[in-house]
Scaffold this active site. Structure first.
Site, mmCIF file in Angstrom:
data_model
loop_
_atom_site.group_PDB
_atom_site.id
_atom_site.type_symbol
_atom_site.label_atom_id
_atom_site.label_comp_id
_atom_site.label_asym_id
_atom_site.label_seq_id
_atom_site.Cartn_x
_atom_site.Cartn_y
_atom_site.Cartn_z
ATOM 1 N N THR A 90 36.681 44.666 51.011
ATOM 2 C CA THR A 90 37.566 45.717 51.527
ATOM 3 C C THR A 90 37.113 47.108 51.069
ATOM 4 O OG1 THR A 90 39.337 44.120 51.344
ATOM 5 C CG2 THR A 90 39.999 46.387 51.672
ATOM 6 N N LYS B 61 38.711 47.829 37.229
ATOM 7 C CA LYS B 61 39.594 48.160 36.090
ATOM 8 C C LYS B 61 39.728 47.021 35.099
ATOM 9 C CE LYS B 61 42.042 46.775 39.817
ATOM 10 N NZ LYS B 61 42.734 47.060 41.031
ATOM 11 N N GLU C 84 36.278 56.424 39.084
ATOM 12 C CA GLU C 84 37.481 57.067 39.618
ATOM 13 C C GLU C 84 38.403 56.071 40.326
ATOM 14 O OE1 GLU C 84 38.500 60.652 39.541
ATOM 15 O OE2 GLU C 84 40.176 59.302 39.863
ATOM 16 N N VAL D 64 41.539 53.541 38.801
ATOM 17 C CA VAL D 64 42.950 53.885 38.559
ATOM 18 C C VAL D 64 43.471 54.745 39.706
ATOM 19 C CG1 VAL D 64 44.590 54.985 36.979
ATOM 20 C CG2 VAL D 64 42.517 53.954 36.049
ATOM 21 N N GLY E 254 43.860 54.269 42.960
ATOM 22 C CA GLY E 254 43.292 54.217 44.314
ATOM 23 C C GLY E 254 42.645 55.533 44.699
ATOM 24 N N GLY F 136 47.274 43.461 52.260
ATOM 25 C CA GLY F 136 45.919 43.607 51.704
ATOM 26 C C GLY F 136 45.797 44.480 50.472
ATOM 27 N N GLU G 251 46.086 42.093 44.413
ATOM 28 C CA GLU G 251 44.858 41.573 43.811
ATOM 29 C C GLU G 251 44.599 40.157 44.331
ATOM 30 O OE1 GLU G 251 42.816 43.381 41.479
ATOM 31 O OE2 GLU G 251 44.101 44.835 42.438
ATOM 32 N N ASP H 101 47.538 44.331 35.987
ATOM 33 C CA ASP H 101 46.738 45.356 36.668
ATOM 34 C C ASP H 101 47.138 46.756 36.180
ATOM 35 O OD1 ASP H 101 44.963 46.142 39.090
ATOM 36 O OD2 ASP H 101 46.818 47.217 39.458
ATOM 37 N N LYS I 265 44.871 49.665 33.965
ATOM 38 C CA LYS I 265 44.729 51.080 34.325
ATOM 39 C C LYS I 265 45.211 51.984 33.188
ATOM 40 C CE LYS I 265 45.121 49.807 39.171
ATOM 41 N NZ LYS I 265 46.042 49.502 40.267
HETATM 42 N N1 HSE Z 1 46.272 45.540 43.493
HETATM 43 C C1 HSE Z 1 46.197 46.939 43.216
HETATM 44 C C2 HSE Z 1 47.534 47.549 43.601
HETATM 45 C C3 HSE Z 1 45.074 47.560 43.990
HETATM 46 O O1 HSE Z 1 48.346 46.894 44.244
HETATM 47 O O2 HSE Z 1 47.772 48.677 43.213
HETATM 48 C C4 HSE Z 1 44.650 48.898 43.478
HETATM 49 O O3 HSE Z 1 44.153 48.844 42.180
#
Ligand code: HSE
Length: 435
Positions: free
Chosen positions: A13, A104, A128, A131, A133, A186, A189, A200, A204
């Site tokens: 992706t 990350k 970059e 963290v 997006g 989408g 994770e 997650d 970050k």
């Molecule tokens: N799975 C993560 C989220 C993707 O939902 O924020 C971005 O790091």
């Protein structure tokens, strides 16, 4: 025209988001950098051909082909996970390639090793996209806020968790139904427990703390609680309290130590973070010079994350062109000035709490529970009980005044050991208005 050549490992992706961005923005980037930034080679094990518009890009199954390609200046790792991503990055660095990653999970565990290897080989590490997006949060922290002592970091850093909590709040949906929806969109994770259990977000926070404080913060330093035990009743009570529940990453810098925690939090509606909804992320830094700064934007997804990876590629490309590699150190602090953190124990913290206790509706139960609160010196602000026909056993909701975390933990242990309490108590911290 000068060229900066990129090798990409992983055409999933985010990888396709980067490829598309470099193609669509080619002329604009030439005008901004004076160079052609070209995706030269892709390593991907899926067996699928690249889309037609990338017909000039060399496709291989072996990442080694990219490290050993003398034309490649920058290797971008977008496969995620620990191995082989760690080995690929270290190999690329050993071959003298600059590296860019959105990984990350890897950086929050093996960051020290990777950053030290990059210093030893005088190459850059761009991260970059690890963290926030598409939000340029790392560049802002490293450069825009360079002249600040960062006093706190508070943020919503997981799009999936925020999407779930938003849907539960606005559409009165149950946790499991919304999770499925988020996976289909989408941005979850590969293993969605990383999203919903706060892992997650902890990845970050560890990365941001490392840059903010100049200390190598490891994933294990971050106390982590997720949102999987949040039920619609908690969302309803949050509304009654004038709050919204958010999965927050929180770090305050004290004189000798730093807090590092991720947990669901009731955020007062008056706080900016209460109004960050859907898959959006927002990160608030408090700097001693600047005050509060809030960065907001899309925290996940193909094109936002592709935009952040492309920004790293351009940054490194510009440094190559100007002969100024590592002009800005990867972690903002010079490597020799980075140490290890001293983490504030969770038991030292305090604040107001929401408790949802599941208990049998029998005479004396409420007084036993309030007796336990009093024994642990936790002052109750208000008590609510949902009627018997809705909940059997009943949900007793208690809102406390400011209490110590240590006392709260002991109090919950004692309540959960009662025969009349068949389920584990859920606690949610309530954010103070001025945090
Ligand atoms: N799975 C993560 C989220 C993707 O939902 O924020 C971005 O790091």
């Amino acid at each position: 025209m000068k060229q900066i050549q990129v090798g990409l490992i992983g055409f999933g992706t985010v990888g396709s988001g980067l490829a598309q961005t470099l193609l669509e923005q080619k002329e604009r980037l030439q005008k901004k950098t004076g160079a052609e930034i070209i995706l030269t080679q892709v390593a991907d094990t899926s067996g699928r051909p690249l889309p037609e518009q990338f017909s000039e890009v060399i496709l291989t199954r072996k990442a080694t082909d990219i490290f050993t390609n003398p034309d490649i200046d920058i290797v971008v790792e977008l496969i995620g996970g620990m191995e082989p991503a760690r080995t690929f990055l270290l190999e690329a660095i050993k071959h003298g390639k600059h590296v860019v990653t959105a990984n990350k999970a890897l950086l929050s565990v093996h960051g020290k090793e990777i950053f030290e290897a990059a210093v030893a080989h005088n190459v850059e590490v761009g991260f970059e996209a690890s963290v926030g997006g598409g939000i340029p949060v790392i560049k802002s922290l490293k450069e825009g806020l360079v002249a600040n002592r960062i006093e706190s970091i508070i943020g919503i850093m997981n799009g999936t968790a925020n999407y779930i909590l938003t849907k539960m709040t606005d559409e009165q949906l149950a946790f499991d139904d919304v999770l499925k929806d988020a996976q289909e969109k989408g941005f979850a994770e590969a293993d969605p427990t990383y999203d919903v259990e706060g892992i997650d977000t902890a990845h970050k926070l560890a990365i941001l703390m490392t840059i903010a404080y100049g200390k190598h913060v490891h994933l294990d330093d971050v106390s982590t609680e997720g949102i999987s035990s949040i039920k619609p009743i908690d969302i309803e009570f949050a509304k009654e309290f004038g709050c919204r529940i958010k999965l927050l990453a929180i770090s305050h810098q004290h004189e000798d130590n730093v807090e590092a925690r991720v947990h669901p939090t009731m955020v007062p509606n008056s706080h900016m973070l209460a109004n960050i909804n859907g898959a959006y992320n927002a990160i608030q830094f408090k700097g001693d010079t600047v005050g509060n700064v809030l960065l907001y934007g899309p925290g996940a997804g193909m094109m936002p994350t592709g935009s952040a990876v492309a920004a790293d590629v351009v940054d490194i490309g510009r440094n190559i062109l100007c002969n100024s590699v590592n002009r800005v150190p990867a972690l903002s602090y010079l490597p020799e000035n980075i140490g290890l953190p001293s983490i504030t124990p969770m038991s030292d913290l305090s604040g107001p709490y929401y408790f949802r206790i599941t208990a049998l509706d029998k005479p004396g139960v409420l007084s036993t529970i309030s007796g336990i609160f009093s024994k642990h010196n936790i002052s109750i602000q208000s008590v609510f009980q949902k009627s018997r026909h809705e909940f059997d056993p009943v949900a007793i909701v208690i809102r406390s005044h400011i209490a110590s975390e240590e006392a709260v933990q002991r109090c919950i242990e004692e309540i959960d050991s009662l025969d009349v309490c068949p389920e584990k108590t859920v606690k949610i911290r309530i954010l103070l208005d001025d945090e």
